[in-house]
Write a protein that holds these residues in place. Structure first.
Motif, PDB file in Angstrom:
ATOM      1  N   SER A   1       0.850  -1.180   0.000  1.00 29.96           N
ATOM      2  CA  SER A   1       0.000   0.000   0.000  1.00 29.96           C
ATOM      3  C   SER A   1       0.886   1.230   0.000  1.00 29.96           C
ATOM      4  O   SER A   1       1.950   1.232   0.602  1.00 29.96           O
ATOM      5  N   GLY A   2       0.455   2.235  -0.711  1.00 30.12           N
ATOM      6  CA  GLY A   2       1.237   3.454  -0.724  1.00 30.12           C
ATOM      7  C   GLY A   2       1.737   3.796  -2.109  1.00 30.12           C
ATOM      8  O   GLY A   2       1.056   3.594  -3.113  1.00 30.12           O
ATOM      9  N   GLY A   3       2.966   4.305  -2.212  1.00 28.98           N
ATOM     10  CA  GLY A   3       3.492   4.886  -3.441  1.00 28.98           C
ATOM     11  C   GLY A   3       3.665   3.895  -4.564  1.00 28.98           C
ATOM     12  O   GLY A   3       3.433   4.216  -5.720  1.00 28.98           O
ATOM     13  N   ARG A   4       4.098   2.658  -4.269  1.00 24.69           N
ATOM     14  CA  ARG A   4       4.352   1.698  -5.342  1.00 24.69           C
ATOM     15  C   ARG A   4       3.072   1.328  -6.062  1.00 24.69           C
ATOM     16  O   ARG A   4       3.027   1.210  -7.279  1.00 24.69           O
ATOM     17  N   GLY A   5       1.998   1.127  -5.337  1.00 21.74           N
ATOM     18  CA  GLY A   5       0.718   0.820  -5.981  1.00 21.74           C
ATOM     19  C   GLY A   5       0.212   1.988  -6.804  1.00 21.74           C
ATOM     20  O   GLY A   5      -0.303   1.812  -7.915  1.00 21.74           O
ATOM     21  N   ALA A   6       0.347   3.214  -6.265  1.00 20.51           N
ATOM     22  CA  ALA A   6      -0.090   4.393  -7.032  1.00 20.51           C
ATOM     23  C   ALA A   6       0.760   4.566  -8.290  1.00 20.51           C
ATOM     24  O   ALA A   6       0.243   4.939  -9.354  1.00 20.51           O
ATOM     25  N   HIS A   7       2.055   4.276  -8.168  1.00 19.63           N
ATOM     26  CA  HIS A   7       2.917   4.392  -9.346  1.00 19.63           C
ATOM     27  C   HIS A   7       2.522   3.391 -10.428  1.00 19.63           C
ATOM     28  O   HIS A   7       2.501   3.711 -11.623  1.00 19.63           O
ATOM     29  N   ALA A   8       2.200   2.166 -10.032  1.00 18.40           N
ATOM     30  CA  ALA A   8       1.745   1.165 -11.003  1.00 18.40           C
ATOM     31  C   ALA A   8       0.443   1.588 -11.655  1.00 18.40           C
ATOM     32  O   ALA A   8       0.235   1.423 -12.861  1.00 18.40           O
ATOM     33  N   THR A   9      -0.480   2.151 -10.855  1.00 13.87           N
ATOM     34  CA  THR A   9      -1.753   2.623 -11.417  1.00 13.87           C
ATOM     35  C   THR A   9      -1.523   3.739 -12.421  1.00 13.87           C
ATOM     36  O   THR A   9      -2.166   3.787 -13.483  1.00 13.87           O
ATOM     37  N   LEU A  10      -0.588   4.640 -12.121  1.00 12.55           N
ATOM     38  CA  LEU A  10      -0.279   5.722 -13.046  1.00 12.55           C
ATOM     39  C   LEU A  10       0.284   5.191 -14.356  1.00 12.55           C
ATOM     40  O   LEU A  10      -0.066   5.655 -15.441  1.00 12.55           O
ATOM     41  N   LYS A  11       1.156   4.193 -14.254  1.00 19.34           N
ATOM     42  CA  LYS A  11       1.708   3.590 -15.476  1.00 19.34           C
ATOM     43  C   LYS A  11       0.611   2.982 -16.342  1.00 19.34           C
ATOM     44  O   LYS A  11       0.552   3.188 -17.555  1.00 19.34           O
ATOM     45  N   VAL A  12      -0.273   2.212 -15.714  1.00 13.80           N
ATOM     46  CA  VAL A  12      -1.361   1.584 -16.466  1.00 13.80           C
ATOM     47  C   VAL A  12      -2.242   2.645 -17.112  1.00 13.80           C
ATOM     48  O   VAL A  12      -2.663   2.531 -18.266  1.00 13.80           O
ATOM     49  N   GLY A  13      -2.520   3.719 -16.349  1.00 21.52           N
ATOM     50  CA  GLY A  13      -3.348   4.792 -16.907  1.00 21.52           C
ATOM     51  C   GLY A  13      -2.698   5.462 -18.098  1.00 21.52           C
ATOM     52  O   GLY A  13      -3.352   5.752 -19.109  1.00 21.52           O
ATOM     53  N   LEU A  14      -1.379   5.714 -18.017  1.00 19.25           N
ATOM     54  CA  LEU A  14      -0.687   6.332 -19.142  1.00 19.25           C
ATOM     55  C   LEU A  14      -0.679   5.434 -20.363  1.00 19.25           C
ATOM     56  O   LEU A  14      -0.853   5.892 -21.496  1.00 19.25           O
ATOM     57  N   ILE A  15      -0.473   4.129 -20.150  1.00 23.53           N
ATOM     58  CA  ILE A  15      -0.458   3.192 -21.282  1.00 23.53           C
ATOM     59  C   ILE A  15      -1.826   3.141 -21.951  1.00 23.53           C
ATOM     60  O   ILE A  15      -1.953   3.177 -23.183  1.00 23.53           O
ATOM     61  N   LEU A  16      -2.887   3.056 -21.143  1.00 28.62           N
ATOM     62  CA  LEU A  16      -4.237   3.020 -21.715  1.00 28.62           C
ATOM     63  C   LEU A  16      -4.549   4.318 -22.456  1.00 28.62           C
ATOM     64  O   LEU A  16      -5.159   4.298 -23.538  1.00 28.62           O
ATOM     65  N   THR A  17      -4.126   5.449 -21.887  1.00 30.15           N
ATOM     66  CA  THR A  17      -4.372   6.728 -22.567  1.00 30.15           C
ATOM     67  C   THR A  17      -3.651   6.788 -23.904  1.00 30.15           C
ATOM     68  O   THR A  17      -4.210   7.238 -24.907  1.00 30.15           O
ATOM     69  N   ALA A  18      -2.388   6.323 -23.948  1.00 28.31           N
ATOM     70  CA  ALA A  18      -1.641   6.322 -25.205  1.00 28.31           C
ATOM     71  C   ALA A  18      -2.305   5.425 -26.247  1.00 28.31           C
ATOM     72  O   ALA A  18      -2.390   5.770 -27.427  1.00 28.31           O
ATOM     73  N   CYS A  19      -2.812   4.268 -25.794  1.00 30.13           N
ATOM     74  CA  CYS A  19      -3.498   3.361 -26.719  1.00 30.13           C
ATOM     75  C   CYS A  19      -4.763   4.005 -27.282  1.00 30.13           C
ATOM     76  O   CYS A  19      -5.048   3.920 -28.481  1.00 30.13           O
ATOM     77  N   LEU A  20      -5.512   4.666 -26.408  1.00 28.57           N
ATOM     78  CA  LEU A  20      -6.742   5.319 -26.876  1.00 28.57           C
ATOM     79  C   LEU A  20      -6.424   6.441 -27.855  1.00 28.57           C
ATOM     80  O   LEU A  20      -7.128   6.616 -28.859  1.00 28.57           O
ATOM     81  N   VAL A  21      -5.366   7.200 -27.586  1.00 33.22           N
ATOM     82  CA  VAL A  21      -4.990   8.275 -28.504  1.00 33.22           C
ATOM     83  C   VAL A  21      -4.575   7.706 -29.863  1.00 33.22           C
ATOM     84  O   VAL A  21      -4.949   8.224 -30.922  1.00 33.22           O
ATOM     85  N   ALA A  22      -3.792   6.610 -29.851  1.00 33.55           N
ATOM     86  CA  ALA A  22      -3.370   5.993 -31.116  1.00 33.55           C
ATOM     87  C   ALA A  22      -4.572   5.484 -31.905  1.00 33.55           C
ATOM     88  O   ALA A  22      -4.659   5.667 -33.127  1.00 33.55           O
ATOM     89  N   VAL A  23      -5.514   4.834 -31.196  1.00 36.95           N
ATOM     90  CA  VAL A  23      -6.717   4.343 -31.882  1.00 36.95           C
ATOM     91  C   VAL A  23      -7.512   5.503 -32.464  1.00 36.95           C
ATOM     92  O   VAL A  23      -8.041   5.434 -33.580  1.00 36.95           O
TER      93      VAL A  23
END
Length: 485
Positions: A161-183
């Motif tokens: 719990s804490g920063g590592r989980g939030a960092h992983a969530t941020l990474k997933v969010g950025l990847i999904l956003t990049a995929c949506l922009v490419a599509v």
């Protein structure tokens, strides 16, 4: 399987916070075993003697401060013997179903007091509950997050719990956003491409372009041929009984309602048409109902009595395809084209009369045209260059025969004075104009026709006579009239 006979370290007696909570699930927080200080946990730099004195820092690490709460194991050496042994089995089998030899006990960081009765000594490797709780509390305190950057060790199977989980969530969010922009970009490009492909990309001429270049969207070629076909029938006169009715039936396929079905002929006399063609001249018909779709086409008709020029009004229903054509009125007789006065022309260069006479007397042109008129390939090889044109090597195929050389003019290079002999060198090129009299085909025909040709000559070698030095590279028909040539 037995455990190795090795001494256990204080770290082996350490329990995590979640294990401590399971040991006292129902006890209130005030009654739970006090948490041991972090100093009770064996650290990598501790000695086996567990001295309380601070050791020098190793590799940049410092020994934690001494505990503020006394350790029961240190104040009461008999704590091992006073704990209730009811939960332990009397058999040599220890917890977790693992057997240990009866004559051996696991060595721990602190052994039982010497002189204690054998019945009061615990099996090897076992610790009293109070000691385990204190070790667990000390471990939880040491691993609890603090200002120095410590953190909890989560239960097995759980996540940090804490920063590592939030960092992983941020990474997933950025990847999904990049995929949506490419599509989205790909979808927009596909939509734009489909939209542009569906548009009509044909260039449309403006009225200014049409007027400047004298262009038109009217199907001139189709209308010109249509007008020429109508003029051929119109100017064909045959007074034979029944021929007039057949002529009117043919004309009715071209004309519209109200147009003279006899094309102005009264049915007297006779006349045949040899040829009819559109001259390329036309004029728009500016009449309401016909504007933009009708033109007056000029047709030249060659008849048995002479050449005739007529204007034929043609209407086209569909300008794009040229369908729906009709003759929408009577034809008009027009004058012949105006004849112009031809200016005096000059030869391209001076004539080398010496070379022309030598080639004529050596029968170079006579033999060449004889082989060329009959398309005799074997004979032509002696008079043509290796890179000769197809016209030169093809010949006339016997359409005419018996050539006779009437006149020859071989031109010198430009700027050369014809009054002095010129020395031609190997590889030089010149042009010769030759007039040939051909006998026309036909059994017993004695008619002849003179035809003129332009030959490109190349000096290929040095020989004993000019007829052996020259060859023909190209031949073309027609010679312009030159005054004074």
């Amino acid at each position: 399987m037995t455990e190795p006979d090795e001494p256990t370290t204080p770290l082996s007696r350490m329990r995590f916070s979640w294990q401590r909570d399971q040991d006292q699930p129902d006890a209130p927080a005030s009654e739970r075993a006090p948490a041991a200080q972090a100093d009770d946990v064996a650290l990598p730099w501790d000695d086996e003697s567990e001295t309380t004195e601070a050791t020098p820092a190793r590799k940049g690490l410092e020994r934690p401060a001494p505990p503020s709460v006394p350790d029961a194991r240190r104040t009461d050496p008999d704590a091992w013997a006073r704990e209730d042994l009811g939960e332990l089995n009397d058999s040599p089998t220890a917890r977790n179903g693992r057997e240990r030899p009866a004559n051996k006990q696991r060595r721990s960081g602190r052994s039982s007091p010497k002189g204690a009765p054998a019945a009061e000594r615990r099996p090897a490797g076992e610790q009293p509950r109070a000691a385990r709780q204190q070790a667990s509390a000390a471990t939880a305190t040491a691993l609890r997050p603090s200002a120095k950057g410590d953190f909890d060790v989560p239960m097995a199977g759980r996540r940090f719990s804490g920063g590592r989980g939030a960092h992983a969530t941020l990474k997933v969010g950025l990847i999904l956003t990049a995929c949506l922009v490419a599509v989205g970009v790909v979808g927009y490009m596909a939509f734009a491409l489909g939209l542009s492909a569906g548009r009509d990309n044909n260039y449309q001429l403006s009225k200014a372009d049409i007027a400047r270049y004298r262009l038109t969207t009217f199907p001139l070629d189709q209308a010109g041929r249509f007008a020429a076909d109508y003029a051929r029938i119109c100017l064909t006169h045959d007074a034979t009984p029944g021929a007039g009715d057949q002529r009117e039936a043919q004309l009715s396929r071209y004309v519209s309602a109200g147009t003279d079905s006899r094309c102005g002929w009264n049915g007297q006399g006779s006349q045949t048409v040899l040829d009819a063609s559109w001259t390329g001249e036309s004029e728009p018909i500016d009449v309401p109902g016909y504007t933009g779709k009708s033109r007056m086409m000029t047709v030249r008709v060659l008849t048995s009595t002479g050449s005739r020029i007529v204007a034929v009004p043609v209407y086209v229903a569909d300008l794009a395809s040229g369908n729906g054509m009709r003759v929408i009125g009577d034809v008009g007789e027009m004058p012949q084209p105006t004849l112009a006065t031809v200016p005096e022309a000059q030869p391209p260069a001076a004539v080398d009369a010496r070379l022309g006479e030598a080639l004529t007397q050596g029968e170079f042109f006579q033999q060449f045209f004889a082989a060329w008129g009959q398309s005799n390939g074997a004979a032509l090889q002696r008079f043509v260059t290796p890179d000769a044109s197809s016209r030169t090597t093809g010949g006339l195929g016997g359409s005419v025969s018996t050539p006779t050389i009437q006149q020859v003019e071989v031109f010198l290079p430009k700027g050369v004075d014809p009054s002095t002999p010129y020395n031609w060198k190997t590889g030089m090129v010149t042009q010769a104009w030759v007039w040939v009299s051909w006998q026309t085909p036909g059994v017993g025909s004695k008619a002849t026709e003179v035809r003129a040709y332009r030959l490109q000559l190349v000096k290929t070698t040095e020989g004993t006579s000019p007829s052996q030095e020259w060859a023909v590279r190209d031949i073309r028909g027609g010679v312009p009239d030159i005054q004074g040539g």
